[in-house]
Structure formats: C-alpha cells, structure tokens
Design an enzyme around this catalytic site. Structure first.
Site, PDB file in Angstrom:
ATOM      1  N   ARG A  72     -27.437  52.660  53.876  1.00 32.16           N
ATOM      2  CA  ARG A  72     -26.736  52.414  52.604  1.00 32.16           C
ATOM      3  C   ARG A  72     -27.258  53.339  51.519  1.00 32.16           C
ATOM      4  O   ARG A  72     -26.500  53.864  50.702  1.00 32.16           O
ATOM      5  CB  ARG A  72     -26.913  50.949  52.193  1.00 32.16           C
ATOM      6  CG  ARG A  72     -26.101  49.992  53.040  1.00 32.16           C
ATOM      7  CD  ARG A  72     -26.520  48.562  52.817  1.00 32.16           C
ATOM      8  NE  ARG A  72     -26.449  48.188  51.431  1.00 32.16           N
ATOM      9  CZ  ARG A  72     -27.210  47.243  50.866  1.00 32.16           C
ATOM     10  NH1 ARG A  72     -28.091  46.577  51.587  1.00 32.16           N
ATOM     11  NH2 ARG A  72     -27.080  46.950  49.592  1.00 32.16           N
TER      12      ARG A  72
ATOM     13  N   ASP B 168     -31.610  45.088  59.155  1.00 32.67           N
ATOM     14  CA  ASP B 168     -31.475  45.359  57.714  1.00 32.67           C
ATOM     15  C   ASP B 168     -32.239  46.617  57.334  1.00 32.67           C
ATOM     16  O   ASP B 168     -31.789  47.394  56.484  1.00 32.67           O
ATOM     17  CB  ASP B 168     -31.990  44.186  56.889  1.00 32.67           C
ATOM     18  CG  ASP B 168     -32.061  44.563  55.416  1.00 32.67           C
ATOM     19  OD1 ASP B 168     -30.988  44.754  54.819  1.00 32.67           O
ATOM     20  OD2 ASP B 168     -33.172  44.741  54.877  1.00 32.67           O
TER      21      ASP B 168
ATOM     22  N   HIS C 234     -37.972  36.210  44.688  1.00 27.82           N
ATOM     23  CA  HIS C 234     -37.504  37.579  44.903  1.00 27.82           C
ATOM     24  C   HIS C 234     -36.883  38.096  43.610  1.00 27.82           C
ATOM     25  O   HIS C 234     -36.110  37.395  42.967  1.00 27.82           O
ATOM     26  CB  HIS C 234     -36.443  37.611  46.016  1.00 27.82           C
ATOM     27  CG  HIS C 234     -35.899  38.994  46.222  1.00 27.82           C
ATOM     28  ND1 HIS C 234     -36.537  39.923  46.998  1.00 27.82           N
ATOM     29  CD2 HIS C 234     -34.818  39.614  45.696  1.00 27.82           C
ATOM     30  CE1 HIS C 234     -35.879  41.056  46.963  1.00 27.82           C
ATOM     31  NE2 HIS C 234     -34.829  40.903  46.178  1.00 27.82           N
TER      32      HIS C 234
ATOM     33  N   LYS D 159     -33.975  38.816  54.957  1.00 24.36           N
ATOM     34  CA  LYS D 159     -35.432  39.018  54.962  1.00 24.36           C
ATOM     35  C   LYS D 159     -36.155  37.781  54.436  1.00 24.36           C
ATOM     36  O   LYS D 159     -37.174  37.368  54.975  1.00 24.36           O
ATOM     37  CB  LYS D 159     -35.786  40.225  54.091  1.00 24.36           C
ATOM     38  CG  LYS D 159     -35.457  41.534  54.786  1.00 24.36           C
ATOM     39  CD  LYS D 159     -35.694  42.724  53.897  1.00 24.36           C
ATOM     40  CE  LYS D 159     -34.722  42.769  52.762  1.00 24.36           C
ATOM     41  NZ  LYS D 159     -34.298  44.045  52.293  1.00 24.36           N
TER      42      LYS D 159
ATOM     43  N   SER E 280     -28.604  41.380  52.749  1.00 24.78           N
ATOM     44  CA  SER E 280     -29.836  42.128  52.983  1.00 24.78           C
ATOM     45  C   SER E 280     -31.044  41.330  52.491  1.00 24.78           C
ATOM     46  O   SER E 280     -32.031  41.137  53.215  1.00 24.78           O
ATOM     47  CB  SER E 280     -29.729  43.478  52.253  1.00 24.78           C
ATOM     48  OG  SER E 280     -30.963  44.106  52.128  1.00 24.78           O
TER      49      SER E 280
HETATM   50  N1  URA Z   1     -33.024  44.776  47.881  1.00 21.24           N
HETATM   51  C1  URA Z   1     -32.784  44.578  49.199  1.00 21.24           C
HETATM   52  O1  URA Z   1     -33.652  44.140  49.940  1.00 21.24           O
HETATM   53  N2  URA Z   1     -31.557  44.876  49.663  1.00 21.24           N
HETATM   54  C2  URA Z   1     -30.586  45.357  48.877  1.00 21.24           C
HETATM   55  O2  URA Z   1     -29.507  45.586  49.366  1.00 21.24           O
HETATM   56  C3  URA Z   1     -30.851  45.563  47.522  1.00 21.24           C
HETATM   57  C4  URA Z   1     -32.095  45.254  47.039  1.00 21.24           C
END
Ligand code: URA
Length: 444
Positions: A168, A161, A82, A187, A183
C-alpha cells in the site's frame, strides 16, 4: 486461484464473499498471488470500499495469517492503546507504564515513524540499549512478569498485513478507511486483548484530515473490535498542532520521562490521562473515567508510573538510569534557536512541516528501511496563540551540526507565522468520544 475475476467484481462495486477474501489473503501470504494483482485489488478497495461482511473477513484472514499472544488465566486484563499517528505524539511512552503501574497489563505492539509521523519504536530505541524486537514468547512472558512489554511487529504477527502495508505504501493505497481499519485491527486483535482504546488523530497533521473520516475510521474499528470480543473505545484528538513541545525521537523520550516525573506539557498529560482512564474502565479496574483518572494522577504523583518505566527499560536491555538522568539520551551536536522576526501572535504551528523538518534533519524516514538519527528534532517554546516579541526563541532546532540546523531554520520560521492579531482559539484537544453506543461531543 483466479484473482482477476475477483478484482473485476470489486472494481465494479460488488462485494466479495467472505470465503473469497479468506482464500485471497491465504494465497497472498503463501506467495501465490503476485503483488501486481494484489495492488489492483487494493486500488479497487480504495475506490469502492468494503461492506461489513468483507471488512470482517479481511480482518480475520489477516489475523489468522500469523500467531497470537496467549496469556495464562492469572494475568490481569490486557488493554492496549493505538494511535493513528501524528507529530510529537509520545503518549505511548507515558501511558503504557502508567497504566501498567495500576494493574492493567499492556502488551503494546507499536510501529516505526514513516513520512511526517513519528513512531514509538524509534523513540524507545533512543534509550541506549533498548531492544524492541522481542519474540512473542518473550513479550508474553514479560507482560506476565511486569505487566507491560513495548515491542515491534514481528514476522509472526499478521504477516499478511506486513506485506500488504508495504505494498500500500508503494502503490498510493494507504488512505483507505477499510484498509486502515483492517490493518490496525488485525494486529491489535493478535495481542490477545480484553479491550482497546484508540487515539484517532484528526486535523491537517493526521493520516485522515477530515472529522467525518476520523469518525468513520473510529466507528469501523470499534465495530470490528466488538464483533471479535474486544470492546473498543475511541477518542478523537487534535493534530492541527504538534502534541507537546518536543518533536524528534530522543527529545520526545525526554519529554515522556518528564511527564512521568509529574512535569512536562499539559496537553500530553491531558491526552495520556484521558486515554488511560478509558483503559482502566475497559479493564474493569475502575468503574468510571473520573475515578480512573484520579487513580492515574496519583500514580504520576507517587512516581509509580516512572518506576514501572524504569523496570520495562531494564527488562528490555536499556539503560534504566535515563529516568533519573536524561543526559544519557543521545544529544544533538548543535542547538540553534528559531527567532521571531516580528512582534505579534503565533498564528499556527502546522504539524506536517514540523515532521518534514525532523526528517530533513535525519530524524525521520522516507522509506521503512532508512536509518535515523535519534538525537535530532525540534523543541517548541510556544504554542499557537502565544505572544512573542522580535528575537524571542520560538523553538530550538537540534541538529547534527550548525550547517544542517541552518537548512531547516527558514522552514521552521515559515511553519510558525507571527501576526498582529491573535488567532481564533484552538479546536478542543479531545473533541469526541466514540463507543459502540455512538458519538459524544466533548468540550475540551
Ligand atoms: N497503521 C497501520 O497499522 N495500518 C494502516 O493502514 C495505517 C496505519
């Protein structure tokens, strides 16, 4: 559920009980907590932070709000990467097929570009026909069959999320380390992984611009991963200049294909190999990163990574001929050079304004529902520190038409100042390696 007392306690710096986070997220996902109360809670978290027990409870609650990918016993180790996002970051397009080609399974769920940063899904969708909206069953079956699937977050994955992130974005509460960490990890943990490698971008073009914030984010995500049986390693990589030369969706896809062909810019290749080596070690395919790196270099040289990308494109409905013929990617109507207006050295190339120039050309979005033009963007011809003479092409603007190209030319000129004296050397491309044992400072 009475939410106001929870908001007040968080506002006053107290920790909530894990069970309170669980109930709050469950109620929010069910639609019984209004956005205005959740916004106040997010703002309280932004100012007060979260304790370790709260971080874990929030991550688990978001993870449990949706489904998880589940794999059979014969599937190779699943490792994902990621990136916290930057400009010119097309690493996923190279890394996922490359790593899959040597026997690590990569269920890679990615996002779209927002603000100045690009997104992997947009780059993939520049390939004619490529579908990123896979159901979880389809993504799982594809990983089992060909070792990799490149897809977007669906309603099934961490839906809490999904809603929270949109909230957000609209309430100025994105830039919170605990909220970003929970967050991302909710995922990633839904992907059914055996390990995760994080590319935490640092510098003025990154989400978090300060080194200590990037390290804090890395450590937080590593701890969350480890506690949930997903060993996690992070590399901190520079986002004080765009990564590679191509910035813009189809242009970046072309650059990613070039790297899989053994060509392309050295910095993208370097970041890809470093992250990939960590993935192979986490997947227990190789014992150490030096051996793992050599294996990935061989997969680049032999064309195995490129062939895996072709297979993935075909499996997801895209035109696989793009790997041989990049002219099949969308092309902009006008290509206009950004010329040096004096002799000297390029002092810097700030990533954020480059990202904004792409958005201005129609290649980025201000809101997640905006549509984008995949063909537009900027191709750099120089890096900071390079010497230029007046009239040299420092970059090319790829635009819909000459008029929209002209609109960003002066912006691009300002982004690439030229001075008589060479700038100080760039900070290292890969500066730190963070594991659950601590932080290692790297030299390059
Ligand atoms: N990427 C995400 O999935 N969540 C965040 O809060 C920031 C970047």
């Amino acid at each position: 559920m009475f939410v106001a007392p929870l908001i007040q306690r968080k506002r006053d710096g107290q920790a909530l009980e894990p069970a309170e986070w669980t109930s709050l997220i469950r109620a929010y996902a069910a639609g019984t907590v209004p956005d205005y109360q959740m916004s106040a809670m997010l703002m309280a978290v932004l100012f007060q932070g979260l304790e370790d027990s709260e971080l874990g409870a929030l991550t688990d609650a978001m993870l449990r709000s949706g489904a998880r990918l589940e794999f059979g016993p014969d599937v190779p180790p699943r490792i994902d990467k990621h990136s916290t996002g930057g400009v010119g970051d097309k690493v996923s397009l190279v890394l996922a097929p490359l790593v899959a080609s040597v026997g690590v399974a990569v269920p890679m769920m990615s996002g779209r570009g927002l603000g100045h940063t690009g997104g992997t899904l947009d780059k993939l969708e520049a390939i004619p026909g490529f579908r990123t909206s896979l159901t979880l069953d389809r993504a799982t079956a594809q990983v089992e069959r060909i070792g990799c699937a490149l897809f977007g977050q669906t309603e099934q994955i961490a839906p809490a999320d999904r809603r929270l992130y949109a909230l957000r974005d609209a309430t100025g509460t994105v830039e919170s380390i605990p909220l970003i960490a929970t967050s991302i990890m909710s995922k990633k943990l839904a992907e059914g992984l055996n390990g995760l490698v994080l590319d935490v971008k640092t510098g003025p073009g990154a989400f978090l611009q300060e080194l200590d914030e990037s390290l804090d984010l890395a450590r937080t995500m590593i701890r969350l991963g480890k506690e949930r049986g997903c060993p996690t390693v992070a590399l901190l990589t520079a986002m004080d200049r765009p990564l590679g030369m191509a910035c813009g969706n189809a242009l970046e896809t072309a650059e990613a294909i070039a790297i899989l062909r053994g060509e392309g810019p050295a910095d993208v290749r370097e970041v890809t190999l470093a992250l990939g080596a960590e993935m192979l070690v986490l997947g227990e395919i190789e014992p150490d990163t030096a051996t793992a790196r050599r294996r990935l270099e061989r997969a680049l040289e032999s064309g195995a990574g490129l062939e895996t990308f072709r297979i993935i494109i075909e499996a997801q409905g895209g035109d696989p001929r793009v790997v041989e013929d990049m002219n099949r990617l969308p092309r902009a109507g006008a290509v206009v050079p950004v010329e040096a207006s004096s002799d000297g050295y390029v002092t810097s190339i700030a990533p954020r304004p480059v990202g904004r120039a792409i958005a201005e050309l129609g290649g980025g979005r201000a809101r997640i529902e905006d549509t984008i033009d995949p063909s537009v963007g900027v191709v750099l011809r120089v890096k900071p520190g390079d010497q230029v003479t007046t009239g040299d092409a420092m970059a090319e603007v790829h635009a819909r038409d000459p008029e929209s190209a002209r609109r960003v030319l002066s912006l691009m000129q300002a982004v690439m100042p030229v001075s008589d004296t060479p700038p100080p050397p760039l900070p290292p491309l890969i500066s730190h390696r963070v594991t659950d044992h601590g932080v290692e400072v790297l030299s390059g």
